[in-house]
Enzyme design. Structure first.
Site, PDB file in Angstrom:
ATOM      1  N   VAL A 279      28.496  34.295  86.325  1.00 14.70           N
ATOM      2  CA  VAL A 279      29.202  34.302  87.613  1.00 14.70           C
ATOM      3  C   VAL A 279      30.689  34.023  87.395  1.00 14.70           C
ATOM      4  O   VAL A 279      31.562  34.653  87.982  1.00 14.70           O
ATOM      5  CB  VAL A 279      28.587  33.265  88.576  1.00 14.70           C
ATOM      6  CG1 VAL A 279      29.478  33.068  89.798  1.00 14.70           C
ATOM      7  CG2 VAL A 279      27.207  33.703  88.997  1.00 14.70           C
ATOM      8  N   ALA A 280      30.955  33.050  86.500  1.00 15.04           N
ATOM      9  CA  ALA A 280      32.354  32.684  86.255  1.00 15.04           C
ATOM     10  C   ALA A 280      33.096  33.788  85.520  1.00 15.04           C
ATOM     11  O   ALA A 280      34.252  34.083  85.810  1.00 15.04           O
ATOM     12  CB  ALA A 280      32.407  31.395  85.447  1.00 15.04           C
ATOM     13  N   ILE A 282      32.464  37.044  85.343  1.00 10.38           N
ATOM     14  CA  ILE A 282      32.621  38.350  85.997  1.00 10.38           C
ATOM     15  C   ILE A 282      33.797  38.269  86.959  1.00 10.38           C
ATOM     16  O   ILE A 282      33.797  37.452  87.873  1.00 10.38           O
ATOM     17  CB  ILE A 282      31.327  38.743  86.739  1.00 10.38           C
ATOM     18  CG1 ILE A 282      30.238  39.039  85.710  1.00 10.38           C
ATOM     19  CG2 ILE A 282      31.571  39.950  87.621  1.00 10.38           C
ATOM     20  CD1 ILE A 282      28.872  39.172  86.308  1.00 10.38           C
ATOM     21  N   ASP A 326      68.972  62.373 100.719  1.00 10.19           N
ATOM     22  CA  ASP A 326      69.885  63.027 101.656  1.00 10.19           C
ATOM     23  C   ASP A 326      71.193  62.275 101.627  1.00 10.19           C
ATOM     24  O   ASP A 326      71.212  61.084 101.350  1.00 10.19           O
ATOM     25  CB  ASP A 326      69.331  62.931 103.083  1.00 10.19           C
ATOM     26  CG  ASP A 326      68.243  63.945 103.331  1.00 10.19           C
ATOM     27  OD1 ASP A 326      68.241  64.964 102.646  1.00 10.19           O
ATOM     28  OD2 ASP A 326      67.407  63.688 104.217  1.00 10.19           O
ATOM     29  N   ASP A 644      64.162  63.834 107.035  1.00 12.10           N
ATOM     30  CA  ASP A 644      64.022  63.367 108.404  1.00 12.10           C
ATOM     31  C   ASP A 644      63.477  64.425 109.362  1.00 12.10           C
ATOM     32  O   ASP A 644      62.820  64.099 110.324  1.00 12.10           O
ATOM     33  CB  ASP A 644      65.357  62.806 108.931  1.00 12.10           C
ATOM     34  CG  ASP A 644      66.522  63.740 108.663  1.00 12.10           C
ATOM     35  OD1 ASP A 644      66.264  64.910 108.341  1.00 12.10           O
ATOM     36  OD2 ASP A 644      67.679  63.300 108.770  1.00 12.10           O
ATOM     37  N   ASP A 648      61.648  69.173 106.610  1.00 14.80           N
ATOM     38  CA  ASP A 648      61.609  68.352 105.392  1.00 14.80           C
ATOM     39  C   ASP A 648      60.175  67.966 105.022  1.00 14.80           C
ATOM     40  O   ASP A 648      59.906  67.578 103.894  1.00 14.80           O
ATOM     41  CB  ASP A 648      62.398  67.044 105.603  1.00 14.80           C
ATOM     42  CG  ASP A 648      63.895  67.287 105.669  1.00 14.80           C
ATOM     43  OD1 ASP A 648      64.348  68.269 105.059  1.00 14.80           O
ATOM     44  OD2 ASP A 648      64.594  66.494 106.315  1.00 14.80           O
ATOM     45  N   GLU A 713      36.297  30.821  78.398  1.00 17.31           N
ATOM     46  CA  GLU A 713      35.072  30.180  78.877  1.00 17.31           C
ATOM     47  C   GLU A 713      33.851  30.679  78.103  1.00 17.31           C
ATOM     48  O   GLU A 713      32.999  29.896  77.682  1.00 17.31           O
ATOM     49  CB  GLU A 713      34.873  30.467  80.382  1.00 17.31           C
ATOM     50  CG  GLU A 713      35.821  29.682  81.264  1.00 17.31           C
ATOM     51  CD  GLU A 713      36.048  30.348  82.626  1.00 17.31           C
ATOM     52  OE1 GLU A 713      35.178  31.103  83.091  1.00 17.31           O
ATOM     53  OE2 GLU A 713      37.122  30.112  83.219  1.00 17.31           O
ATOM     54  N   ASP A 742      40.467  29.402  88.507  1.00 17.99           N
ATOM     55  CA  ASP A 742      40.687  30.848  88.519  1.00 17.99           C
ATOM     56  C   ASP A 742      41.192  31.349  89.865  1.00 17.99           C
ATOM     57  O   ASP A 742      41.753  32.427  89.955  1.00 17.99           O
ATOM     58  CB  ASP A 742      39.379  31.585  88.174  1.00 17.99           C
ATOM     59  CG  ASP A 742      38.979  31.337  86.723  1.00 17.99           C
ATOM     60  OD1 ASP A 742      39.746  30.660  86.037  1.00 17.99           O
ATOM     61  OD2 ASP A 742      37.913  31.816  86.314  1.00 17.99           O
TER      62      ASP A 742
END
Ligand code: ATP
Length: 900
Positions: A279-280, A282, A326, A644, A648, A713, A742
């Site tokens: 778990v940690a 991932i 422009d 604009d 364009d 870890e 983390d």
């Protein structure tokens, strides 16, 4: 209601409005409350509960919850409850992050919400389209996306493209007369403009007759509801990477568990530790943190006046290698002032600045009366007649000085405003003009034609065409000239003389406008521009300055240092363009200037050959922009292109980063763009690019931090098992690290300021992988070191007292946490920890301090000691911990410093 059948006065009555004054503000508010906002219903959003529950759908989290449940059943209540709490907190954190990302995206949408110009209490005001109500009188112009269903009451050359409604892509010519008929199809209701359709030409005014879901578009809205998912290429890449990382983490964790069991550890403890480790390790939080980092960056961009419409653009910004900009309004201020007038071989200067109509006419340095030269007067009057702009005079009481202060505000196009002001300086008043002429027809200015024409009737009933436009275009449509107050044929000698005058004005960086006219014979057709804009009589020129924006020069230099080339694209004269490009140091020595005519002749392939040498494109039409984008892209450039107008849009769409102007931009250009400049300023593009580069760097920073931490870890556990040692960390400690260390610091890295040299590096290649530029090596080497030092600290402590496993585990836990918290500062720099002031990012300092405090509580607070399997530490142990924890960062950083 068949609105198309009604006469205009019937429409006025039925909608309860007033043609000259519009609705009152009060009435509009009442209607808004009664009938609701002018919006199409959007699909259902996922509920907060759904988003929250979604945080727990991860396979490994479910396994962990199951394992916890089992440990609970086995009587390990405290462990079970703590794990539950941590998992829950993790879920809350994920939920908060996701909501925050969502909220800022929604806020973004609001910023680029469409607006319209309506008549309220007799004044034209800009409102959010969502606030428009039935009965509002609305102005529409070329480039607008129509915001409601409208019955037209005036139309001048108005053409609307209705394919979104009818599927027909040829624009429909609009009229105002009522149409009789029973079941006229939407596509044939030519006196109506419908929500969602697009004005391609001309302008007009209409009354809103339906809003929101009651519009024709609303009736088919359910067909359009598409939930556009906003995933950037980086997010997609990270998603794929995530899968690989999950597989790797699971494999390594399985290895830890298997070796642990072989070494004789208790199976149940190993499985719980293994699942916690999985778990940690991932990086399930990665996509959410990336979104948050993107969203935070986007908010910083908004502060700098750049509105991101499409999230992927944030990443692409960092790769931009060319900016095509422009000129007018973006590189220059678009505050035009006529300073020179040329007619019949004479040049007058006009003094004064801005739109204040105060200034003198000078001839050869001496003040003169305009009336003394009839052609000059005619030139100024025609310049004002063939015009859509006006100057609003406002008298305000100055509270402090108790004096009336007069301000002058331009309403309309600055080029035209400058001509109005020039005429006002000559004392030519509106009343005087109106008493002599009435305008009967208008052909609006278009960048492709580069001309504008009005048909006027004088007091005797004679019709004239008055045309103004780019001098070269006007000249090529002229046969005669007014010279010394007399009309004569435009001979080649006279032509040379005019051309010389144009060059002289243009080389002073002045925008030039020529004015010409033609009497219309009885019975002559005045339906189309080609009927009218020919055989003209040339009168003269007006030259206007448009000062460069002050900050632009520096921005261009900064872009150059960042390996980004700036290209100027303008409809102006080649010489004017060249003069301004030189002033702004866009045009280097030997750089090419290409004009629209030459550009038309070149194929994209031909253009590719020379495109790298061209810095200025002058006298180009919007259509040319697409060719420029294509040629640049073919040469491998990542192109940012501004625009604009309606025309364009294709180039904006084709560019890697399409940029629309917030102030002068049309809806169509904005919709095609991925970035909007709310101040129309070039410097904002530079700021956005800088921010884009920074966001990418920040994402790299926390990927680096999170993954190195995870590697550390896993390795500490793996090595311990391989060496036959007891478990260095228990499940709950691993989960705590995952939650606290983390989480916060990684998010704080997302808020980091750019490193000093982000704009001194060349643009990033769009093909660059996430781990490019040595990132993979940094992650593995630092992660490895973190794992090793933690293990050493654990072994030394265990060696000192082999019976006190809890002490050794506490030391390992604290060493790992501290090593990560020191390492986080290293991640802020591409070079080393010594490269940046660690206190610069206050969020990070705060995150680190809170993590340390939380850790101290876990280590020293007796009730928590029981839960987290920790015990108090002595000074000597702290010395060992801090010494070990600083090795990965300080030692490797110092090594790099020495190597330099
Ligand atoms: P830039 O690309 O620098 O923003 P632009 O695209 O605004 O310039 P255009 O508006 O296409 O350039 O103008 C091209 C030329 O047309 C100008 O140099 C000027 O001579 C002429 N022109 C501009 N505005 C008008 C107008 N309202 N009426 C008549 N002629 C105009």
């Amino acid at each position: 209601m068949k609105w198309y059948e009604l006469e205009i006065n019937e429409v006025e009555r039925s909608t309860g409005t007033h043609m000259e004054k519009g609705l009152t503000k009060k009435e509009a508010e009442k209607r808004l409350k009664q009938y609701g906002e002018n919006k199409l219903d959007e699909g259902d959003k996922p509920s907060a509960l759904f988003v929250f529950l979604n945080q727990f759908k991860d396979f490994m989290v479910l396994v962990l919850l199951a394992a916890t449940l089992i440990s609970g059943l086995l009587g390990e209540y405290i462990d079970a409850i703590t794990i539950m709490v941590i998992v829950l907190l993790n879920g809350v954190l994920g939920f908060v992050q996701e909501r925050k990302a969502e909220k800022s995206l929604a806020a973004l949408k609001e910023l680029s919400a469409p607006q319209m110009v309506v008549l309220r209490d007799g004044q034209w005001v800009k409102i959010l389209s969502s606030e428009a109500v039935v009965g509002d009188i609305v102005k529409i112009a070329s480039g607008d996306r129509i915001g409601a269903d409208v019955r037209l009451i005036s139309a001048s050359g108005l053409k609307i493209e209705e394919s979104s409604l009818t599927g027909e892509s040829v624009p429909v010519q609009k009229v105002v007369d009522s149409i009789k008929g029973d079941a006229i199809e939407v596509g044939d209701q030519e006196n109506m403009a419908f929500m969602g359709t697009m004005v391609t030409q001309g302008n007009g005014v209409g009354v809103i007759v339906a809003t929101g879901m009651k519009t024709e578009m609303g009736k088919i809205a359910h067909l359009l509801q598409s939930t556009e998912t906003l995933v950037t290429p980086l997010q997609r890449k990270l998603e794929q990477l995530g899968k690989i990382l999950i597989a790797a983490a699971l494999m390594l964790t399985a290895l830890v568990v298997i070796i642990g069991v072989i070494q004789g550890h208790d199976v149940y403890t190993m499985i719980l530790a293994g699942v916690s480790l999985a778990v940690a390790a991932i990086p399930e939080g990665l996509p959410a943190i990336v979104t948050v980092a993107l969203a935070l960056g986007v908010q910083r961009m908004i502060k700098r006046k750049a509105i991101v419409r499409r999230l992927p653009a944030v990443e692409t910004l960092g790769c931009a290698s060319v900016i095509c900009s422009d000129k007018t309004g973006t590189l220059t201020q678009n505050k035009m002032t006529v300073t020179h007038v040329w007619s019949g071989g004479k040049t007058w200067n006009i003094t004064g600045t801005g739109y204040e109509p105060v200034g003198d006419f000078l001839y050869q340095g001496k003040k003169v009366k305009v009336e003394s030269n009839r052609t000059l007067q005619q030139l100024l009057v025609y310049g004002k007649l063939c015009n859509h702009a006006s100057i609003k005079v406002n008298k305000e009481k100055d509270g402090v000085l108790k004096k009336a202060k007069t301000t002058y505000k331009l309403d309309g196009d600055p080029t035209e405003g400058a001509l109005v002001v020039a005429a006002m300086k000559a004392g030519i008043s509106d009343e005087e003009i109106q008493s002599h002429f009435t305008v009967v027809k208008e052909f609006p200015f278009e960048s492709t034609r580069k001309m504008m024409t009005v048909i006027v009737k004088d007091k005797k009933g004679q019709l004239f065409a008055i045309t103004k436009g780019a001098p070269d275009v006007i000249l090529s449509n002229s046969t005669d000239i007014v010279y010394s107050e007399k009309m004569e044929p435009l001979t080649s000698r006279r032509l040379d003389e005019v051309n010389e005058a144009i060059t002289t004005l243009a080389s002073q960086a002045l925008r030039t406008i020529a004015i010409a006219y033609r009497p219309i014979k009885a019975g002559e057709s005045i339906e189309q521009t080609i009927d009218v804009e020919r055989n003209l009589t040339f009168i003269g020129l007006e030259g206007m300055i448009d000062p460069p924006r002050e900050e632009v020069r520096d921005s261009i230099r900064e872009c150059r240092q960042a390996g980004i080339k700036t290209i100027m694209i303008t409809g102006d004269h080649v010489i004017t363009a060249k003069a301004i490009a030189t002033q702004l140091s866009i045009l280097p020595k030997g750089g090419k200037v290409l004009d629209g005519q030459t550009l038309s002749r070149l194929s994209v392939k031909d253009l590719e050959e020379i495109v790298d040498d061209v810095y200025v494109y002058a006298r180009v039409s919007p259509e040319h922009k697409l060719k420029i984008v294509k040629a640049l892209q073919a040469k491998g450039h990542i192109v940012a292109m501004t625009g604009d107008g309606v025309n364009d849009a294709p180039a904006i769409k084709a560019a890697n980063i399409g940029i629309a102007m917030g102030i002068t931009g049309t809806d169509v250009a904005k919709e095609a763009s991925s970035l909007i400049l709310s101040d129309d300023n070039f410097a904002t593009i530079k700021a956005a690019i800088k921010e884009g580069r920074n966001i990418y760097e920040n994402i790299r920073k926390f990927i680096r931090y999170m993954l190195a931490s995870n590697v550390g870890e896993i390795l500490v556990m793996l090595f311990a098992m391989m060496l036959g040692l007891p478990l260095p960390l228990v499940a709950i400690q691993i989960l705590w690290i995952n939650l606290v260390t983390d989480g916060l610091p990684a998010m704080a890295l997302g808020m980091d300021k750019a490193e000093g040299d982000v704009m001194k590096r060349p643009p990033r290649s769009p093909n660059e992988g996430v781990f490019a530029r040595g990132l993979a090596w940094k992650i593995i080497s630092r992660g490895f070191m973190i794992g090793i030092v933690t293990l050493v600290a654990f072994m030394v402590t265990l060696n000192a007292d082999p019976n006190d496993l809890m002490k050794a585990q506490t030391v390992a836990f604290v060493t790992l946490v501290m090593a990560q918290l020191i390492h986080v500062f290293d991640c802020r720099s591409e070079y080393s920890v010594f490269h940046r002031n660690p206190f610069e990012n206050i969020y990070l300092v705060f995150a680190v301090i809170s993590s340390i405090l939380l850790m101290l509580v876990v280590v020293y607070y007796p009730p928590l000691q029981g839960i987290f399997h920790t015990t108090s530490l002595t000074g000597r142990e702290w010395l060992l911990i801090l010494g070990m924890a600083s090795i990965p960062t300080v030692a490797l950083g110092g090594f790099r410093l020495l190597k330099k």
